[in-house]
Design a protein around this motif. Structure first.
Motif, PDB file in Angstrom:
ATOM      1  N   VAL A 156      -5.002   8.520   0.476  1.00  0.00           N
ATOM      2  CA  VAL A 156      -4.696   8.207   1.865  1.00  0.00           C
ATOM      3  C   VAL A 156      -4.086   6.811   1.939  1.00  0.00           C
ATOM      4  CG1 VAL A 156      -5.646   8.090   4.204  1.00  0.00           C
ATOM      5  CG2 VAL A 156      -6.750   9.545   2.490  1.00  0.00           C
ATOM      6  N   ASP A 157      -2.909   6.721   2.565  1.00  0.00           N
ATOM      7  CA  ASP A 157      -2.275   5.427   2.819  1.00  0.00           C
ATOM      8  C   ASP A 157      -2.615   5.048   4.254  1.00  0.00           C
ATOM      9  OD1 ASP A 157      -0.609   3.179   2.747  1.00  0.00           O
ATOM     10  OD2 ASP A 157       1.139   4.341   3.403  1.00  0.00           O
ATOM     11  N   THR A 158      -3.037   3.806   4.450  1.00  0.00           N
ATOM     12  CA  THR A 158      -3.503   3.423   5.788  1.00  0.00           C
ATOM     13  C   THR A 158      -2.670   2.259   6.352  1.00  0.00           C
ATOM     14  OG1 THR A 158      -5.073   1.817   4.892  1.00  0.00           O
ATOM     15  CG2 THR A 158      -5.890   4.055   5.252  1.00  0.00           C
ATOM     16  N   THR A 217       4.321  -1.650   9.545  1.00  0.00           N
ATOM     17  CA  THR A 217       5.172  -0.453   9.617  1.00  0.00           C
ATOM     18  C   THR A 217       4.334   0.828   9.620  1.00  0.00           C
ATOM     19  OG1 THR A 217       6.953  -1.590   8.487  1.00  0.00           O
ATOM     20  CG2 THR A 217       7.023   0.813   8.450  1.00  0.00           C
ATOM     21  N   THR A 218       3.325   0.882   8.749  1.00  0.00           N
ATOM     22  CA  THR A 218       2.469   2.076   8.709  1.00  0.00           C
ATOM     23  C   THR A 218       1.484   1.978   9.875  1.00  0.00           C
ATOM     24  OG1 THR A 218       2.686   2.071   6.309  1.00  0.00           O
ATOM     25  CG2 THR A 218       0.974   3.471   7.232  1.00  0.00           C
ATOM     26  N   ARG A 219       1.620   2.939  10.828  1.00  0.00           N
ATOM     27  CA  ARG A 219       0.799   2.871  12.041  1.00  0.00           C
ATOM     28  C   ARG A 219      -0.364   3.843  11.994  1.00  0.00           C
ATOM     29  NH1 ARG A 219       3.242   0.302  16.210  1.00  0.00           N
ATOM     30  NH2 ARG A 219       4.848  -1.088  15.432  1.00  0.00           N
ATOM     31  N   LYS A 242       0.828  -1.210   0.000  1.00  0.00           N
ATOM     32  CA  LYS A 242       0.000   0.000   0.000  1.00  0.00           C
ATOM     33  C   LYS A 242       0.862   1.259   0.000  1.00  0.00           C
ATOM     34  CE  LYS A 242      -2.017  -1.215   3.840  1.00  0.00           C
ATOM     35  NZ  LYS A 242      -1.283  -2.495   3.975  1.00  0.00           N
ATOM     36  N   SER A 243       1.838   1.275   0.894  1.00  0.00           N
ATOM     37  CA  SER A 243       2.685   2.475   0.965  1.00  0.00           C
ATOM     38  C   SER A 243       3.494   2.637  -0.311  1.00  0.00           C
ATOM     39  CB  SER A 243       3.610   2.398   2.185  1.00  0.00           C
ATOM     40  OG  SER A 243       2.833   2.348   3.371  1.00  0.00           O
ATOM     41  N   ALA A 244       3.953   1.519  -0.879  1.00  0.00           N
ATOM     42  CA  ALA A 244       4.718   1.598  -2.138  1.00  0.00           C
ATOM     43  C   ALA A 244       3.830   2.144  -3.261  1.00  0.00           C
ATOM     44  CB  ALA A 244       5.272   0.215  -2.498  1.00  0.00           C
ATOM     45  N   ALA A 252       5.538   7.912   2.082  1.00  0.00           N
ATOM     46  CA  ALA A 252       5.260   6.961   3.157  1.00  0.00           C
ATOM     47  C   ALA A 252       6.401   5.945   3.248  1.00  0.00           C
ATOM     48  CB  ALA A 252       3.945   6.239   2.875  1.00  0.00           C
ATOM     49  N   ILE A 253       6.604   5.416   4.430  1.00  0.00           N
ATOM     50  CA  ILE A 253       7.689   4.440   4.625  1.00  0.00           C
ATOM     51  C   ILE A 253       7.270   3.089   4.062  1.00  0.00           C
ATOM     52  CG2 ILE A 253       9.095   3.228   6.342  1.00  0.00           C
ATOM     53  CD1 ILE A 253       8.505   5.651   8.223  1.00  0.00           C
ATOM     54  N   VAL A 254       8.132   2.541   3.205  1.00  0.00           N
ATOM     55  CA  VAL A 254       7.895   1.215   2.633  1.00  0.00           C
ATOM     56  C   VAL A 254       8.853   0.256   3.319  1.00  0.00           C
ATOM     57  CG1 VAL A 254       8.077  -0.180   0.540  1.00  0.00           C
ATOM     58  CG2 VAL A 254       7.174   2.145   0.421  1.00  0.00           C
TER      59      VAL A 254
HETATM   60 MG   LIG Z   1       2.445   0.791   4.711  1.00  0.00          MG
END
Ligand SMILES: [Mg+2]
Ligand SMILES: Nc1nc2c(ncn2[C@@H]2O[C@H](COP(=O)(O)OP(=O)(O)O)[C@@H](O)[C@H]2O)c(=O)[nH]1
Length: 440
Positions: A273-275, A254-256, A233-235, A246-248
């Motif tokens: 929005v990245d969740t 990892t994504t909090r 998702k973040s990627a 966002a951090i991948v």
């Molecule tokens: Mg993520």
């Protein structure tokens, strides 16, 4: 003019500062009203010929000279329909203040919010929805909002509304012509009236749908990327943005918290929005909290991109109304009917953008600006037309049908405010123009 003039002391000459940005270099002081010429001329010595911009020495309230560009627009061919003079002077609140003070000393009154535009409406230079379009244009925060407001100012909605109002009025006149001899009305006429009414109602209902689409386009839809942890998702979020926001990480969870960014897709402004990944088993309380936030984001989304990676088995959790996307297509394809993308190779991203734009826009290619007031009036007009059809169907007295059509006409007339003696009262006008800034 038969119309009661509603603004406070309508024959007075008003002055306001027409420019709104504090960091601009030039301020435009606008004077409008019957005394505009006699108030301004003495402090600029001579007015230039109409509609010609000319440089003048201007005397401010302290008698000091200031450089100004002056343009004189005699009514009725001016914005307000009255005599208007604009003074382009150096900006700066104190400098402008001394010039406004000089004009007030000579008899101009400080303009209230929206008073220039209101005068333009009262002099028939603008219809009501065009005036509202000006306020919407000034308040616009997205380019979709700007485009829609410009169309409103250009009178596009007003023309359609007027055409429908006239058509409903013609139908009412035809029905009223039969009031005295209701027994002579042919069945064919009644079914034709119903047919026409059905079409008119459909026109108003179509506006309501495109008003809703217009509102979605103005308000930056939220497109939420959701799915299990490690789905990419973040990627994907970063790939859509074209930068690392966002951090991948290969570490699941990892994504909090959610991360959002604005994005332009096909000319449409959206918030992506990245969740945090959704999974049930976690003892990490921060991750748990993040999952709660993901669910809130999904609930508030215009569109959910439900992401599952090609290397993992399908989950049960997919959001059914979401757009189903299989990520990491560079590793294979496990869900052939899902839209495949790869953040790594860029595969499928163009198609994804296109689908996001289509889903967010709906099938509306040219959404209208429909402010809440226009929507309410169009809704009431459609309801009155529906009720008139019901009356015709039940062979109710034609008076009642004509009455309902009159209601529909008045509702439509309120949108443009065109009906000179009619339905737009001081309460409506007061509410509309008080939302303007001073100087407009
Ligand atoms: Mg993520
Ligand atoms: N091969 C491949 N790996 C990917 C792709 N997208 C993400 N990944 C990897 O999958 C892991 C999880 O990615 P991340 O974006 O953090 O997933 P998230 O938990 O859903 O946000 C990372 O190691 C990424 O490098 C892709 O398109 N192809």
């Amino acid at each position: 003019m038969t119309r009661p003039r509603a603004s406070q002391s309508p024959d007075s000459t008003i002055v306001g500062v027409a420019t709104g940005t504090p960091d601009g270099g030039v301020a435009i002081v606008r004077v409008s009203g019957p005394e505009a010429r006699s108030i301004v001329e003495p402090i600029v010595e001579t007015l230039p010929p109409p509609r010609t911009l000319a440089r003048r020495r201007l005397r401010d309230s302290e008698g000091a000279a200031e450089d100004a560009l002056v343009v004189w627009m005699p009514g009725p061919k001016s914005f307000t329909g009255e005599d208007v003079i604009e003074l382009h002077v150096h900006a700066g609140a104190r400098n402008v203040g001394r010039i406004v003070a000089a004009l007030r000393e000579r008899g101009a009154r400080a303009a209230g919010p929206g008073e220039f535009t209101r005068r333009a409406f009262e002099h028939g230079r603008l219809s009501l929805e065009q005036a509202e379009g000006i306020a919407a244009l000034i308040a616009a925060r997205t380019s979709a909002a700007i485009d829609q407001a410009r169309r409103l100012v250009a009178g596009e909605l007003g023309r359609e509304v007027e055409a429908l109002r006239r058509a409903v009025g013609d139908l009412r006149a035809e029905i009223e012509a039969n009031l005295d001899f209701p027994d002579d009305v042919a069945d064919g006429d009644v079914s034709r009236w119903r047919e026409e009414l059905m079409q008119h109602e459909a026109t108003a209902r179509a506006w309501l749908r495109s008003f809703a689409a217009g509102q979605r386009a103005r308000e930056r839809a939220r497109v939420v990327i959701a799915g299990p942890p490690n789905a990419g998702k973040s990627a994907l979020f970063n790939a859509l943005l074209g930068r690392s926001r966002a951090i991948v990480s290969p570490t699941p969870g990892t994504t909090r918290d959610y991360v959002e960014a604005e994005l332009l897709i096909d000319g449409l402004e959206v918030v992506v929005v990245d969740t945090a990944g959704l999974r049930s088993a976690t003892d990490d309380s921060i991750e748990h909290e993040g999952i709660g936030r993901s669910r809130e984001q999904i609930a508030g989304a215009e569109l959910v991109l439900w992401l599952e990676p090609a290397e993992a088995a399908p989950t049960e959790a997919a959001v059914p109304e979401g757009l189903h996307v299989e990520s990491k297509r560079d590793l294979g394809a496990r869900r052939p009917d899902w839209l495949g993308v790869s953040a790594q190779t860029g595969e499928g991203l163009e198609e994804l953008r296109a689908q996001i734009a289509t889903r967010v826009r709906g099938d509306e290619t040219a959404p209208w600006i429909g402010l809440a007031r226009h929507r309410d009036r169009a809704f009431d007009a459609a309801a009155a037309m529906a009720s008139a059809q019901g009356l015709l169907e039940r062979a109710a007295p034609l008076e009642l049908v004509a009455f309902e059509l009159g209601v529909a006409e008045r509702q439509l007339a309120e949108i443009t405010g065109r009906d000179a003696l009619g339905p737009v009262g001081e309460d409506v006008l007061g509410r509309i123009f008080s939302q303007f800034c001073i100087g407009k």
